[in-house]
Design an enzyme around this catalytic site. Structure first.
Site, short mmCIF file in Angstrom:
data_model
loop_
_atom_site.label_atom_id
_atom_site.label_comp_id
_atom_site.label_asym_id
_atom_site.label_seq_id
_atom_site.Cartn_x
_atom_site.Cartn_y
_atom_site.Cartn_z
N HIS A 121 0.85 -1.29 0.02
CA HIS A 121 -0.08 -0.06 0.11
C HIS A 121 0.89 1.29 0.03
CE1 HIS A 121 -2.86 3.08 1.62
NE2 HIS A 121 -3.76 1.98 1.33
N ASP A 198 3.01 -4.54 8.21
CA ASP A 198 1.69 -3.73 7.92
C ASP A 198 0.74 -4.72 8.09
OD1 ASP A 198 -0.75 -2.66 7.08
OD2 ASP A 198 0.51 -1.73 5.18
N GLN A 201 -4.49 -5.16 6.68
CA GLN A 201 -5.48 -6.02 6.09
C GLN A 201 -5.66 -7.47 6.76
OE1 GLN A 201 -7.58 -5.29 3.44
NE2 GLN A 201 -7.03 -3.03 3.48
N LYS A 224 -10.77 -1.10 10.53
CA LYS A 224 -10.96 -2.37 9.73
C LYS A 224 -11.15 -3.55 10.47
CE LYS A 224 -7.52 -0.63 6.24
NZ LYS A 224 -8.35 -0.05 5.19
N CYS A 362 -4.98 2.32 -3.76
CA CYS A 362 -3.48 2.84 -3.06
C CYS A 362 -2.42 1.92 -3.30
CB CYS A 362 -3.81 3.24 -1.75
SG CYS A 362 -4.98 4.58 -1.49
#
Length: 404
Positions: A121, A198, A201, A224, A362
């Site tokens: 991202h 990261d 997600q 999220k 993104c």
């Protein structure tokens, strides 16, 4: 087995109509919907204990502080951090990545190397580019293959004593690919590099164990995982959090201030300047409690069923191509139909009540790799159903007919 209808009843927005049609919400990769228990917790905070924290001796301040720190404890237990003070509240994943990148500015020199992946991202690319501009460090990129998987043999070649940090997503937001992060972390540590994962997600679909992974940093956003916007988490190993300078200066993050010198507060407050998103921090704990009651094993199993069902149904549409066919992936499908622009498809199916994401997500380097302007992305959550997938399929067929 999950009682999906009971779960759906927890989410008020799922009974909403859009353009006169029942809402089918398949944009969970962008943000999840919120259960009533989270909505109620937001209201309860402002009705009952709204006050600034860590500063007041009065009762409301103490109640708010206790609730905020209790949430930090919940998050520590959820991700299995060794210490509570290794959990830093941020405004989201982007803030967390920037905090680490900014800290590394004092540790890098010219020609040091930062490894990122082709699946990142923009939030895990741009801060490192900015860091390189400041320090003269160099970014190295792990390539991807046609299936949307990182090429591990090339990663192995990129690693060297010059590598100071490897920063990679746990799961690709654009393709759903689950990266082999444990392997990547272990290999990076062999050359003495730190690793930032990261997890934005990943956390909606699985429960990360930061000690088992042995990552140095793990970052994610609350919105999220059924929590509010404007709140996120930076987990960092104590040794790294003590080594890095604070990202921002101001109230809360200080021990003493004079015009001659300021000394910083201990962890975690060193990285939490100013009045935080108190409500967000507290309610993130509520959201995590809710998801743990459902059970992440149950969530993963059910979402995988949705992924398999949707993949099979989508591939029955002539001219449809799926991007990202990794062996290990989560409930995200990126696709295009014929030569129709994804924006046009998204606009038409929105009129039929179907919410998907269109564009580059993104993640422009991924789109450049496939030589496409973007994709249609359907991202599924545990409150979605196969019947909703059927509605999307019919809507896509109508869009294809209208636009061909």
């Amino acid at each position: 087995m999950l009682d999906i209808q009971k779960i759906r009843a927890d989410f008020p927005i799922l009974s909403k109509q859009v353009n006169g049609k029942p809402l089918v919400y398949f944009d969970n990769g962008a943000t999840s919907q919120k259960p009533q228990v989270v909505i109620d917790a937001i209201s309860k905070y402002y009705k009952e204990i709204n006050a600034n924290i860590h500063r007041g001796v009065h009762t409301l301040s103490q109640l708010a502080t206790d609730a905020y720190e209790e949430s930090r404890n919940k998050i520590q237990n959820h991700i299995n951090a060794k210490q509570t003070y290794e959990v830093i509240f941020t405004s989201g994943t982007t803030h967390a990545v920037n905090a680490v990148a900014n800290g590394f500015a004092s540790l890098l020199k010219k020609d040091d190397e930062i490894i990122v992946s082709a699946l990142e991202h923009h939030s895990n690319i741009v801060p490192w580019q900015m860091l390189c501009e400041k320090t003269g460090a160099i970014i190295r990129v792990i390539p991807m293959n046609e299936n949307g998987e990182l090429v591990m043999s090339e990663y192995d070649k990129l690693l060297s004593k010059k590598t100071k940090i490897v920063t990679v997503n746990h799961i690709s937001n654009a393709l759903g690919t689950i990266n082999p992060i444990k392997y990547m972390i272990d290999k990076a540590h062999e050359v003495g590099a730190a690793v930032l994962i990261d997890g934005a997600q990943a956390v909606p679909h699985l429960k990360p164990d930061v000690q088992a992974l042995d990552c140095d940093f793990y970052v994610f956003s609350g919105h999220k995982i059924c929590g509010p916007t404007g709140i996120g988490i930076l987990y960092g190993k104590e040794k790294w959090l003590r080594k890095l300078p604070p990202y921002q200066g101001g109230g809360e993050m200080i021990a003493t201030v004079s015009f001659e010198k300021t000394t910083y507060a201990d962890l975690p407050h060193k990285f939490e300047a100013g009045t935080p998103n108190i409500e967000g921090g507290i309610v993130l704990g509520t959201a995590i409690d809710y998801l743990n009651e459902i059970g992440f094993d149950n969530i993963a199993k059910y979402e995988n069923e949705l992924l398999e069902y949707a993949t099979e149904k989508l591939l029955q549409i002539g001219g449809l191509k799926i991007y990202g066919t990794a062996k290990e992936k989560t409930s995200v499908i990126s696709f295009n139909i014929d030569d129709i622009h994804p924006y046009d498809v998204g606009t038409i199916i929105d009129k039929l009540g179907i919410a998907v994401r269109t564009g580059h997500h993104c993640a422009q380097p991924i789109m450049d790799f496939y030589k496409i302007p973007g994709t249609i992305r359907a991202s599924f959550a545990f409150y979605n159903t196969k019947e909703e997938i059927d509605l999307m399929i019919e809507a896509l067929k109508k869009a294809q007919m209208m636009l061909s």
